[in-house]
Design an enzyme around this catalytic site. Structure first.
Site, short mmCIF file in Angstrom:
data_model
loop_
_atom_site.label_atom_id
_atom_site.label_comp_id
_atom_site.label_asym_id
_atom_site.label_seq_id
_atom_site.Cartn_x
_atom_site.Cartn_y
_atom_site.Cartn_z
CG ASP A 52 -2.16 -0.95 1.17
OD1 ASP A 52 -2.27 -1.39 0.03
OD2 ASP A 52 -2.78 -1.25 2.16
CE1 TYR A 111 3.67 -6.41 4.17
CE2 TYR A 111 3.01 -8.62 3.98
CZ TYR A 111 3.04 -7.35 3.44
OH TYR A 111 2.71 -7.29 2.06
#
Lengths: 251, 251
Positions: A52, A111
């Protein structure tokens, strides 16, 4: 045509994510331009997945196909680093088999999300300051609940084009590094917005605004509206991507 | 009037250094404004020393005098962190004796200079990339020569207002941290531009453009024109300031 894997890192602050889009700077576009300029051929890189706007990648993999002979890939990496700006670093380029795929061959992604425990003028562009500081033990109990589930619709952005919302979580834990609280999560795949929605919901647990039972009910509801707010993207890093041995051995 | 020490850190990227000046943002000015607003009294902070445009401070100390009663200094620090922007963090405020002085009481200052060994999109705002990479052993030999001297006119900015250019170096060494080469230097005082001129000259040694003998001759010449170019300020950190026990015990 020969296929190459390209390992890179990028500071996402100034990019509208990985994936190319009109009228906004993206990592994919900058890489396409630099590679096409260097190899004098129209190159289209395929990434391991989207990130993103504002999200960083400490480790990212893309692949590209080219008919241009590359005798010394490290020279291409060196020149590519001079063509790209400060926000992208090319770490390695190596040939792979023609059916190896940056996205589909990936076995897992990891992540990390960074929370500053105190105001810090040096890490604030890569970490989020949360007040009051959440209880890390409570959030780690929530982590243990994650392994019981595979359908994470509740933590997914609505109206995406994926056919199912099933993910297998391999690791999920919080650690206190002294200056920061760091969340690590590894899964075979991630839904759009999933890590930031999970972190946002876990923070509610860590701040005693949500019970563990409530957390499980949110997941079971399969309804995004029940989960907590997504946390900001500037503190999220794609940290690692695992590939099968046969690709790793090509490095 | 009571005198307080204030410990802070700042990201110097957007500041024209510590010291207040017309028409340019400085750390001193932002701190004066925030403290004056908070205490509703005209507060003028006195810093431990100047830092140049773009130079950071991982640790900095200033003092101020106030007639306002401060029952809980940690509350003032907390509120000050909300009044100042992301680039300044207030870490501690504590009362000292009226003759304790942020600048004159300091026994030593320590600076660090960071060199990225590879292109790195996450550290490039706080480190400098040097190519070719210098030989750290040669530079450490140059460090050992520094201890033989006290007059560092050759590494000082011309036309400053100091009465002499004598400094006593307590520590000076390079280390390889894996990703970076880091230079640490501690002295009782530093001349303007001194660390950046020393690093610039040492890099010439590490890149085999200058001999150890040449390095010593530069120092002995007491002429700034002979030294190497100053390295950029964005990779320099004021790292520590030592004070006498009687002040440290006040914390």
């Amino acid at each position: 045509m020969v296929r190459y894997f390209i390992e890179l890192a990028y500071n996402g602050s100034k990019f509208h994510g990985w994936q190319i889009q009109p009228d906004a700077p993206t990592v994919q576009e900058e890489l396409n331009c630099a590679l096409s300029t260097l190899l004098r051929e129209n190159i289209q890189v395929v990434g391991a997945g989207r990130t993103d706007t504002g999200v960083h990648a400490a480790y990212y993999v893309a692949h590209f196909d080219t008919s241009i002979l590359i005798p010394d890939p490290s020279q291409v990496a060196y020149k590519l680093n001079r063509l790209t700006g400060n926000d992208i670093a090319i770490n390695k380029i190596y040939p792979v088999a023609e059916d190896d795929h940056a996205r589909f061959s990936a076995l897992s992604r990891t992540y990390k999300y960074f929370i500053d425990k105190q105001k810090n003028p040096f890490t604030c562009t890569f970490a989020w300051k949360v007040y009051p500081l959440p209880d890390i033990n409570l959030m780690n109990e929530a982590c243990n609940q994650l392994f019981r589930y595979t359908d994470f619709t509740s933590f997914s952005k609505l109206h995406t084009d994926v056919t199912n919302n099933n993910c297998t979580i391999y690791q999920a834990f919080w650690e206190d590094t002294g200056q920061q609280l760091v969340f690590t999560i590894e899964a075979n795949r991630f839904l759009r917005n999933m890590v930031r929605a999970i972190v946002g919901t876990m923070l509610q647990i860590g701040q005693n605004k949500l019970s563990l039972e409530g957390f499980c009910k949110i997941i079971e509801s399969k309804n995004r509206c029940n989960a907590g707010t997504s946390v900001p993207g500037h503190a999220l890093f794609l940290w690692d991507i695992k590939y099968p041995e046969k690709i790793v051995n090509r490095k």
